[in-house]
Structures are given as structure tokens and as C-alpha cells.
Design an enzyme around this catalytic site. Structure first.
Site, mmCIF file in Angstrom:
data_model
loop_
_atom_site.group_PDB
_atom_site.id
_atom_site.type_symbol
_atom_site.label_atom_id
_atom_site.label_comp_id
_atom_site.label_asym_id
_atom_site.label_seq_id
_atom_site.Cartn_x
_atom_site.Cartn_y
_atom_site.Cartn_z
ATOM 1 N N ASP A 1 78.963 3.686 24.108
ATOM 2 C CA ASP A 1 79.004 3.988 25.532
ATOM 3 C C ASP A 1 77.847 4.934 25.816
ATOM 4 O OD1 ASP A 1 79.636 4.442 28.131
ATOM 5 O OD2 ASP A 1 81.492 5.543 27.755
ATOM 6 N N TRP B 1 85.578 11.295 26.741
ATOM 7 C CA TRP B 1 85.776 11.050 28.178
ATOM 8 C C TRP B 1 87.177 10.466 28.359
ATOM 9 C CZ3 TRP B 1 84.469 5.997 30.877
ATOM 10 C CH2 TRP B 1 84.411 6.146 32.272
ATOM 11 N N LYS C 1 73.764 7.820 36.408
ATOM 12 C CA LYS C 1 73.105 9.135 36.386
ATOM 13 C C LYS C 1 71.589 8.992 36.289
ATOM 14 C CE LYS C 1 77.365 9.616 34.879
ATOM 15 N NZ LYS C 1 78.580 10.215 35.312
HETATM 16 C C1 LMR Z 1 82.254 12.169 34.197
HETATM 17 O O1 LMR Z 1 82.614 12.164 33.016
HETATM 18 O O2 LMR Z 1 82.454 13.119 34.974
HETATM 19 C C2 LMR Z 1 81.503 10.994 34.738
HETATM 20 O O3 LMR Z 1 81.309 10.051 33.741
HETATM 21 C C3 LMR Z 1 82.095 10.430 35.962
HETATM 22 C C4 LMR Z 1 83.388 9.721 35.730
HETATM 23 O O4 LMR Z 1 83.506 8.582 36.183
HETATM 24 O O5 LMR Z 1 84.315 10.280 35.133
#
Ligand code: LMR
Length: 395
Positions: free
Chosen positions: A209, A128, A244
Site C-alpha cells: 500500500d 492504518w 496526497k
Molecule cells: C489518513 O490516514 O489519514 C489518510 O490516509 C486518509 C484516510 O483516508 O484515512
């Protein structure tokens, strides 16, 4: 000062979502930000949250500050979610109610900076994008460990273990508890055990996480990795999000759970968690956390929540199969992990140029690394997405 501030680029996920909102094409499709959608494209308020909010509305007499780490009821609900009735893990853990999972990660980043400016944070490649931002913006060094290729296929475990074998004492290793973002490809229990061994040998701590508990295989399997690390005696920060799985996105509800080999050390770290939380946001927002606490601790609402989670999980897994079948039907070698992956995300394997073309030519929005939010697919839009992929690959 303002004139000398270098501007920042748009956020790689939320920036694209904003661009999508501004796009006036009627047939546009948003597969960027990770939110769960129903067949009609809406992101509903969960029934259990509506009930909890009504209860709060009827009984709440004050909106005075919460303690820095939130309410004891919230802490009890979170501990039970992660550890069941394990008294040992409960005794050597501390819970803080935080503004979302990002709030929890930010507290960990601040804590690492305040207590040791030399900490290196290891993040998975890919991961992420906000992981790098949260830790690097705090001034910490960030390195990545090999996890998956650009199409989301897991790399051999030996590569991951070799990279983590270079971690130093006091480093932090960020792991995805379940539903890996962006690949959907998760660690098995025996892989979690191997990671625990390396972390213990290196003296590194884990940051798990976990934003999708219950949306992968169910609460118990989705939290197994956390218990494996905790039981092995790894020093552990769990950063939970309820965006979520309780649909509380904009309420900003998360938790930071500190778990150590003994209660005394956890108590010390928790004092530092409080100091960091105090200097970042002072104390947590009340409404969302209290709603979550009611659902997590009321037996009837908890049971109803499990049912709602099962519906969401089955829908996501059904969409995964439908996409895999239709891609195969079109002869496309894209999203190789979509059928076996878990959670909201899958990598398509499209290049960033192809992602840009999809957006400009077809109004289909993906994250630049080719990630799609499977939970924003619908029975209606899957054929359109597959057709757009096929045309892209033909041209
Ligand atoms: C995502 O990866 O799309 C979600 O976790 C929302 C975000 O805050 O990025």
C-alpha cells in the site's frame, strides 16, 4: 431489516475530522486526517493539476465510460512511475485505474475472497485502521505482524520476520511502500530483501500500500521496496494512491498494479481484477485519472510535478525538525520518531486518555492511537501544540 442492523461507530480518522468540523472553538487544531497543508493551513490544488485539468477541459469531447481498468495512458504513466524503463517489469505487470488507494485495496480483498476463502491477511501493528476494515469486512482473516511500539519506534526486524514466517501459502502480507502510516518509520532496502525472502519461502503474496510516493525521500527511493519485491519474483499487488502526491484527494485516483513472476499468470489475475472491479464500482471515475495521466506522461508537466513534490517534501521534513526541536526544548519525550521519520505521520506516544483530554480541553485533535499529521502543523501552531503537550504531562 433496518431495525436489526447494528450501528457502526464513527470512523477512527474521518469521524474525528467530522467532529473537528463541528467544533466551534476558534483556536482548534486538526492533526487527524492525512492531508498536506500549506503554512496558512490550506490544501492547495497543484499547479500541474490545474494545467492538466485545463487541457482536459479544452480537449475532452465525451464522458463515455472508460474500460474497466482505465486508459492505456494512465497505465503507461503508472508503470513508468514505478518501474522506469524496465521492460521486464512492464511486461509482467498489469495496471488498473481505481477509485483511490482504498479502491485498489478493496479489489485485492474481493479477489482474495473470491479465489480463496481461506486467505489470511497480515497487517503491520500498528497500521492504518482501514487496512483491517477493508480485509475483515470482505470476510478474510486478519492477523498482525510486529512492526513498531506505541511510540512509533521500530521493533527488531527479527520479530517481524518471525511473524511473517508463520504466513501460509496464499496469504497476503500488507506492507507500507514508504512513509509508514502511522509511524513514519520505513523499511531499508536490505529489510525489503529479507521480507522478499520470507514471502518466497512461505509462498505468500505481498500487497504494498503506497500513498505517499515522492513525499518521503523522492520517487526513486520511495518506490525501491516495490522493485526489490518485484525483481525477487514475489507475487505482488501494489495499491497506489494519488490523493496526497497529486493533491487529488476528493477525485479518488489510485491504481492497482499486479506484478507476477511471468506475464501469463499476471494476465489471469488481471482478468479477475477486472471481474472484481466490475462488481464493486464497474469502471473508474474519469476526470481525476485522466488529469493524473497527463501529469505522469507529459515530460514538461512531470518535471514540474517533481518540483512541486520537492517543495512539499521539504516543508514536511522542516516541520518534523521544528517539532522535534521544540519538544526537546520543552524537555518532552514525545514523538521519538518525528525527526528521522518520513511522510505525513508520526506517533506521539500519548495515551488514548491523553488524546481525549487534548481534544476536549484544548481543541487539539489527534487520532486515538496518538498519531499526528505532521503536514497539518504550521510554524504558528507548533508552539501551541508543544505547550498543550507540556501542560498535559505536567498535570
Ligand atoms: C489518513 O490516514 O489519514 C489518510 O490516509 C486518509 C484516510 O483516508 O484515512
Amino acid at each position: 431489516m433496518f431495525r436489526s442492523v447494528p450501528g457502526a461507530p464513527p470512523d477512527p480518522i474521518l469521524g474525528l475530522s467530522a467532529a473537528f468540523q463541528a467544533d466551534d472553538r476558534d483556536d482548534k487544531i486538526n492533526l487527524t486526517v492525512g492531508v498536506y497543508c500549506e503554512a496558512d493551513g490550506s490544501t492547495p490544488v497543484l499547479d500541474v493539476i490545474r494545467t492538466a485539468e485545463q487541457r482536459l477541459y479544452d480537449t475532452e469531447r465525451s464522458k463515455t465510460y472508460l474500460p474497466i481498468t482505465g486508459s492505456p495512458l494512465f497505465a503507461r504513466g503508472v508503470r513508468t512511475l514505478l518501474f522506469g524503463d524496465d521492460a521486464d517489469l512492464a511486461a509482467r505487470s498489469a495496471v488498473a485505474d481505481t477509485p483511490g488507494g482504498t479502491g485498489a485495496l478493496s479489489v485485492v480483498a474481493r479477489l482474495a475472497w473470491v479465489t480463496s476463502h481461506t486467505t489470511t491477511v497480515w497487517i503491520s501493528n500498528p497500521t492504518w485502521p482501514n487496512h483491517r476494515a477493508v480485509f475483515a469486512d470482505q470476510g478474510l482473516g486478519v492477523q498482525s505482524y510486529r512492526y513498531a511500539d506505541a511510540s512509533g519506534r521500530r521493533l527488531p526486524m527479527a520479530e517481524l520476520l518471525e511473524d511473517l514466517g508463520r504466513a501460509n501459502a496464499g496469504d497476503l502480507v500488507v506492507l507500507h511502500g514508504c512513509c509508514h502510516n502511522p509511524t513514519g518509520a520505513d523499511l531499508t532496502p536490505s529489510e525489503w530483501s529479507q521480507i522478499a525472502e520470507v514471502l518466497l519461502a512461505r509462498g505468500a503474496a505481498a500487497v504494498v500500500d503506497t500513498a505517499y510516493v515522492g513525499l518521503g525521500d523522492g520517487i526513486e527511493p520511495d518506490t525501491a521496496g516495490i522493485r526489490i519485491l518485484a525483481e525477487a519474483g514475489v507475487e505482488l499487488f501494489v495499491c497506489l494512491s494519488f490523493s496526497k502526491n497529486l493533491g487529488l484527494y476528493a477525485e479518488r485516483v489510485g491504481a492497482l498494479v499486479t506484478v507476477g513472476p511471468g506475464a501469463e499468470a499476471v494476465h489471469l489475475v488481471d482478468s479477475r481484477v477486472k471481474a472484481c472491479a466490475r462488481s464493486i464500482y464497474s469502471n473508474p471515475p474519469k476526470h481525476g485519472g485522466e488529469s493524473a495521466a497527463i501529469v505522469l506522461t507529459d515530460p514538461e508537466l512531470h518535471a514540474a510535478w517533481l518540483d512541486e513534490l520537492a517543495v512539499m517534501r521539504q516543508r514536511i521534513n522542516g516541520l518534523r525538525s521544528q517539532l522535534a526541536d521544540q519538544l526537546a526544548g520543552a524537555g518532552l519525550d514525545l514523538c521519538p520518531g518525528v525527526a528521522t521519520g518520513r511522510g505525513l505521520f508520526s506517533l506521539t506516544g500519548l495515551t488514548s486518555d491523553e488524546v481525549v483530554r487534548l481534544r476536549t480541553e484544548r481543541g487539539i485533535y489527534l487520532v486515538e492511537n496518538g498519531r499526528i499529521n505532521v503536514a497539518a502543523l504550521t510554524e504558528d501552531n507548533i508552539p501551541l501544540v508543544v505547550d498543550a503537550f507540556a501542560r498535559l504531562r505536567q498535570s
